[in-house]
Design a protein around this motif. Structure first.
Motif: not given
Ligand code: ADP
Ligand code: MG
Length: 227
Positions: A10-12, A19-21, A38-47
């Motif tokens: 989760d991001y705050r 909820q990112a993942l 996956g589309p933009s915002g799907s959580g790829k970078s987060t994972l």
């Molecule tokens: P992707 O790489 O697939 O585009 P991200 O992993 O960047 O997706 O983001 C997944 C979700 O988490 C999105 O809803 C994004 O807005 C949110 N998010 C990503 N980074 C942050 C952050 N630092 N603070 C708050 N929300 C974030």
């Protein structure tokens, strides 16, 4: 080689929680080249940030060769330096350093001798087709050339795992194809495991398989690629 279990993140944002993942699980075999799609915002970078030990604030467990990722920052930093390589969308080279100095950097951090740093960095730059560019600084190179320096830097210390976040997204299609080809051939030659977040269907089609993310969850549905 790499397994991740019940990963939640989760991001705050002030009072809000994003909820990112949701709850993602997966396993990646040694030497595999896996696309995270996956589309933009799907959580790829987060994972990816979690699998690359860049983000240690998540729920769940990641194992590399059966060993859990360390929770202590100092231990994670040491393991990241020795065992991981990174490629980013915006290349992230050190601007004041030449190509060869950028490539030698992980070897320096891993305390290789000056002689070994030079030898290995030169060899990697030759491998990515930049033998005439050892002493160029990033600003003197095209985007495609900079990304090839970044690939050389990611692989030079023979890491077990390379994490790449949208490696072709800043490149024209010719440079992108070149970068894809180099990652694939060098990666297979060296037996490196790759996890590559991408929304580039050409990149994904060159990978051994795709893990599809939708709204922070792994989906078994095929991705609809936009032309
Ligand atoms: P992707 O790489 O697939 O585009 P991200 O992993 O960047 O997706 O983001 C997944 C979700 O988490 C999105 O809803 C994004 O807005 C949110 N998010 C990503 N980074 C942050 C952050 N630092 N603070 C708050 N929300 C974030
Ligand atoms: Mg992303």
């Amino acid at each position: 080689m790499l397994s991740f279990l019940n990963i939640k993140k989760d991001y705050r944002l002030g009072a809000q929680t994003v909820q990112a993942l949701g709850d993602v699980n997966g396993e990646i075999q040694s030497g595999e080249m896996v696309a995270l799609c996956g589309p933009s915002g799907s959580g790829k970078s987060t994972l990816l940030n979690i699998l690359g030990m860049l983000d240690m604030n998540y729920q769940g467990n990641v194992f590399i060769d059966g060993t859990p990722f360390p929770r202590k920052v100092s231990e994670a930093t040491a393991l990241r330096r020795s065992s991981l390589g990174f490629v980013f969308q915006r290349f992230n080279l050190i601007p004041v350093m030449s190509a060869i100095e950028n490539v030698a950097y992980p070897l320096m951090l891993n305390k290789f001798s000056a002689k070994m740093q030079k030898e290995k960095a030169e060899k990697m730059l030759v491998n990515v087709g930049l033998k005439d560019f050892f002493h160029y600084r990033p600003e003197q190179l095209s985007g495609g050339q900079q990304q090839r320096v970044a690939i050389a830097r990611a692989l030079v210390h023979q890491p077990r795992l390379v994490i790449a976040d949208e490696p072709t997204a800043s490149l024209d299609s010719h440079s992108a194809n070149n970068v894809i080809h180099i990652m694939k051939t060098l990666g297979h030659e060296m037996g490196t495991t790759f996890v590559i977040a991408t929304h580039d269907s050409r990149m994904a089609s060159q990978c051994d398989r795709c893990i599809n993310l939708i709204d922070g969850l792994i989906s078994s549905e095929d991705i609809q690629w936009n032309a």
